[in-house]
Design an enzyme around this catalytic site. Structure first.
Site, PDB file in Angstrom:
ATOM      1  N   CYS A 173     -12.600 -31.353   3.023  1.00 43.98           N
ATOM      2  CA  CYS A 173     -13.127 -32.381   3.927  1.00 43.98           C
ATOM      3  C   CYS A 173     -14.157 -33.191   3.153  1.00 43.98           C
ATOM      4  CB  CYS A 173     -13.677 -31.770   5.216  1.00 43.98           C
ATOM      5  SG  CYS A 173     -15.095 -30.681   4.999  1.00 43.98           S
TER       6      CYS A 173
ATOM      7  N   ARG B 240     -15.633 -29.144   8.757  1.00 45.56           N
ATOM      8  CA  ARG B 240     -14.208 -28.919   8.995  1.00 45.56           C
ATOM      9  C   ARG B 240     -13.543 -27.967   8.003  1.00 45.56           C
ATOM     10  NH1 ARG B 240     -12.952 -35.107   8.945  1.00 45.56           N
ATOM     11  NH2 ARG B 240     -14.705 -34.881   7.498  1.00 45.56           N
TER      12      ARG B 240
ATOM     13  N   ASP C 134     -14.004 -35.905  12.541  1.00 44.90           N
ATOM     14  CA  ASP C 134     -15.273 -35.490  11.947  1.00 44.90           C
ATOM     15  C   ASP C 134     -16.285 -35.256  13.077  1.00 44.90           C
ATOM     16  OD1 ASP C 134     -17.655 -35.216  10.652  1.00 44.90           O
ATOM     17  OD2 ASP C 134     -17.491 -37.058   9.471  1.00 44.90           O
TER      18      ASP C 134
END
Ligand code: 4NP
Length: 167
Positions: free
Chosen positions: A16, A22, A134
């Protein structure tokens, strides 16, 4: 005498931006799905970020809390930055969103592109989003949502690995 070459674990890298929300969550959730399927000895998972601002940090406390709410435990990961050498060291590289995908392909040699597949490839049927959102600038519900999305994707990914016998 016929000898079989030693088999090394299949290696998966989740990517990420910051490697604090994440991708460490994807790593933790995927590791749990692999353990549940009895594949933990055959598959190694790691994660990294395309940006270096959080290098050395623990995952974001909000993500750890969301993981804990869903029953997952933190395994001690510290953020690190994507390296060009990751292209050779991993068998499957999984960016979480389109920007991560573009950034990974910009760092890797062109011949590694076939190993790079976005996380959305394993989203559950009916999921309309095409990337892992996100959660960094939002509230706790965004972190819970990401954990659930990753949980479904990790299960699909593990099913694919079983179907393909990790080849
Ligand atoms: P991640 O989330 O890429 O899922 O780890 C983010 C972490 C940090 C920032 C943005 C997203 N940041 O802007 O610092």
């Amino acid at each position: 005498m016929k000898t079989t070459p030693p088999t090394r674990p299949f290696r998966i890298l989740f990517v990420c931006l910051g490697n604090i929300c994440r991708s460490p969550a994807a790593e933790i959730v995927c590791r749990a799905a692999l353990a549940e399927a009895g594949l933990d000895g055959q598959v190694q998972v790691d994660s990294c970020g395309t940006a270096s601002y959080h290098t050395g940090s623990r995952p974001d406390a909000r993500m750890l809390a969301a993981l804990e709410r869903a029953g997952f435990a933190y395994g001690g990961h510290r953020a690190r930055t994507l390296r060009r050498a990751d292209a050779a060291e991993f068998d499957l590289i999984i960016p979480q969103d389109r920007e991560n995908l573009r950034d990974v392909l910009a760092v890797f040699p062109a011949e590694a592109a076939a190993k790079v597949r976005p996380m959305s490839e394993w989203f559950p049927a009916g999921e309309t989003r095409c990337e892992v959102p996100d959660p960094y600038y939002g509230g706790a519900e965004g972190f819970d949502d990401v954990v659930q999305l990753l949980r479904g994707a990790a299960q699909q990914l593990v099913h694919e690995l079983i179907r393909k016998e990790l080849q």
